[in-house]
Design an enzyme around this catalytic site. Structure first.
Site, PDB file in Angstrom:
ATOM      1  N   ASP A  14       0.821  -1.226   0.000  1.00 42.28           N
ATOM      2  CA  ASP A  14       0.000   0.000   0.000  1.00 42.28           C
ATOM      3  C   ASP A  14       0.849   1.266   0.000  1.00 42.28           C
ATOM      4  O   ASP A  14       0.430   2.303   0.516  1.00 42.28           O
ATOM      5  CB  ASP A  14      -0.952   0.024   1.213  1.00 42.28           C
ATOM      6  CG  ASP A  14      -1.763  -1.247   1.334  1.00 42.28           C
ATOM      7  OD1 ASP A  14      -2.366  -1.639   0.322  1.00 42.28           O
ATOM      8  OD2 ASP A  14      -1.786  -1.848   2.423  1.00 42.28           O
ATOM      9  N   HIS A  42      -3.906  -1.768  -6.827  1.00 42.60           N
ATOM     10  CA  HIS A  42      -3.130  -0.623  -7.303  1.00 42.60           C
ATOM     11  C   HIS A  42      -4.069   0.462  -7.814  1.00 42.60           C
ATOM     12  O   HIS A  42      -4.795   0.266  -8.777  1.00 42.60           O
ATOM     13  CB  HIS A  42      -2.144  -1.063  -8.382  1.00 42.60           C
ATOM     14  CG  HIS A  42      -1.075  -1.971  -7.860  1.00 42.60           C
ATOM     15  ND1 HIS A  42      -0.147  -2.591  -8.657  1.00 42.60           N
ATOM     16  CD2 HIS A  42      -0.780  -2.351  -6.589  1.00 42.60           C
ATOM     17  CE1 HIS A  42       0.667  -3.322  -7.894  1.00 42.60           C
ATOM     18  NE2 HIS A  42       0.287  -3.195  -6.646  1.00 42.60           N
TER      19      HIS A  42
END
Length: 432
Positions: A14, A42
């Site tokens: 992340d 993503h």
């Protein structure tokens, strides 16, 4: 000769890899996923429009780029089709831009069933997987019983192999976990319905990449998750089931290991983690909640709120070592705007009082660790959307410089917002 750039996470995932890959693919010809599966999330924001990709490489939105899913990726046919359909509905010609390795292991419904059954059985000791079958699919690969994309070329043989493996896993699901069996016929019908779509995108990825390199093409390798989730080098057992580190590029794509030219480590200006596992700098206070809200720290794949904390330099230095990082991209610097002070973890105090500046190797070794902090002044001015290095607040510049000093790695790119153009490229990885 062409240049090959790897983009990977230096923390627990992340970090903002998708945006950076999308930004840098303006010059690349190929973008390659080399590990993980649709457990990745993503997020790309282009002209204010948000796109979340889980399996397809982040270069798919660029018309000049060919996206490749390498052999190190475990591929869920239904998840891929869903993602393709959503992108095609927006006018993205996915089938013209996406290629697959025939060696990709398939994630099928029995993997998902096993994943969830095991997490349920672990109870309070659950790892915190995404429940998408990633681990069980890699397990089948290593046990040499898994089905691969190549099996879809012969539908009769595929049906026979599938029946054997469904029976194998159903025995465990029903008799050990006391869960429902997976319907063989439904799995077979669903996969065969899209088999021809998948096989039409198959290429010899290793051959393609080697030829592209020789022809001087620029290639980018897109990592998923982060270094500290690596199956070998992460906080085991609270890790993913693949090699998220730079070493996974060669094994997960077929590129020769000598041909990696630059490794870009994405480092968030603070730390986050999803799921269980060690997190020495975790903040369970107002500052932690501030970071979560300002950074919108909720998983793109699961929607789970992320744990937040100060930037852990000790952990990031481990990522520097393992990946032989060439440079950093620091993301979400703007999230720290408004804090009176910011902290960097520069060491750990062990339960016996010793002070160390390296990370333990196993999760048990992290128990009782206390972070040793270096405190720096924060900044009240906004960094959001700033596109010139000289226009950043002095305190923010000091923070960036200190991270460089403590890690020995230059920060070549700075991200100050989610949009593609809210970025400063101080040194382009393709020119470094």
């Amino acid at each position: 000769m062409g240049k090959n750039v790897v983009v990977l996470g230096t923390q627990w995932g992340d970090e903002g890899k998708g945006k950076v890959v999308d930004l840098l693919t303006e010059r690349a010809k190929y973008v390659v996923r080399y590990q993980g599966g649709h457990n990745a999330g993503h997020t790309l924001v282009i002209n204010g429009e948000k796109t979340v990709l889980h399996l397809i490489p982040s270069g798919i939105l660029r018309e000049n780029v060919i996206s490749i899913i390498g052999n190190g990726v475990v591929l869920a046919p239904d998840a891929l089709m869903k993602e393709m359909t959503e992108l095609e509905a927006r006018g993205v010609p996915v089938r013209e831009r996406l290629l697959l390795s025939e060696a990709c292991p398939l994630i099928l419904p029995y993997h998902v069933a096993l994943d969830n059954a095991r997490e349920k059985a672990r109870g309070a000791k659950a790892i915190g997987t995404t429940g998408r079958g990633i681990g069980p699919a890699y397990e089948d690969k290593v046990a040499r019983r898994g089905l691969r994309v190549s099996d879809l070329f012969n539908k009769e043989t595929f049906a026979i192999k599938l029946k054997e493996i469904v029976e194998y896993h159903n025995f465990q699901l029903v008799h050990y976990y006391k869960e429902a069996a997976v319907d063989y016929q439904k799995v077979l019908d669903d996969v065969l319905a899209i088999a021809d779509i998948l096989t039409a995108m198959v290429v010899d990825v290793s051959e393609l990449l080697d030829n592209a390199r020789k022809q001087g093409e620029l290639i980018m390798f897109e990592g998923a998750q982060g270094t500290l989730l690596d199956i070998d080098h992460g906080t085991y057992p609270y890790v993913t089931s693949s090699n998220t580190t730079a070493g996974g590029v060669a094994t997960g794509s077929g590129l020769g290991p000598r041909y990696v030219d630059y490794v870009l480590g994405i480092v968030k200006a603070y730390s986050t983690r999803v799921g269980a596992g060690p997190f020495p700098t975790e903040l369970n206070d107002e500052t932690g909640e501030f970071l979560r809200k300002q950074g919108n720290e909720y998983g793109a794949t699961t929607g789970r709120s992320r744990r937040t904390g100060w930037l852990d330099i000790v952990a990031v230095r481990r990522a520097v070592q393992i990946n032989s990082l060439s440079g950093f991209c620091m993301t979400k610097l703007d999230v720290l705007d408004g804090l009176k002070e910011v902290k960097l973890c520069v060491g750990y105090r062990m339960p016996d009082g010793r002070e160390v500046d390296t990370t333990p190797l196993a999760a048990e070794g992290w128990e009782g660790i206390e972070p040793i902090y270096e405190t720096m002044p924060g900044w009240s001015e906004t960094t959001f959307g700033v596109k010139e290095h000289s226009k950043l607040p002095q305190a923010a510049l000091n923070y960036i410089q200190r991270v460089e000093e403590l890690t020995g790695v230059p920060i070549d790119i700075i991200s100050t917002g989610p949009d593609r153009d809210e970025t400063m490229i101080l040194r382009d990885p393709f020119d470094a």
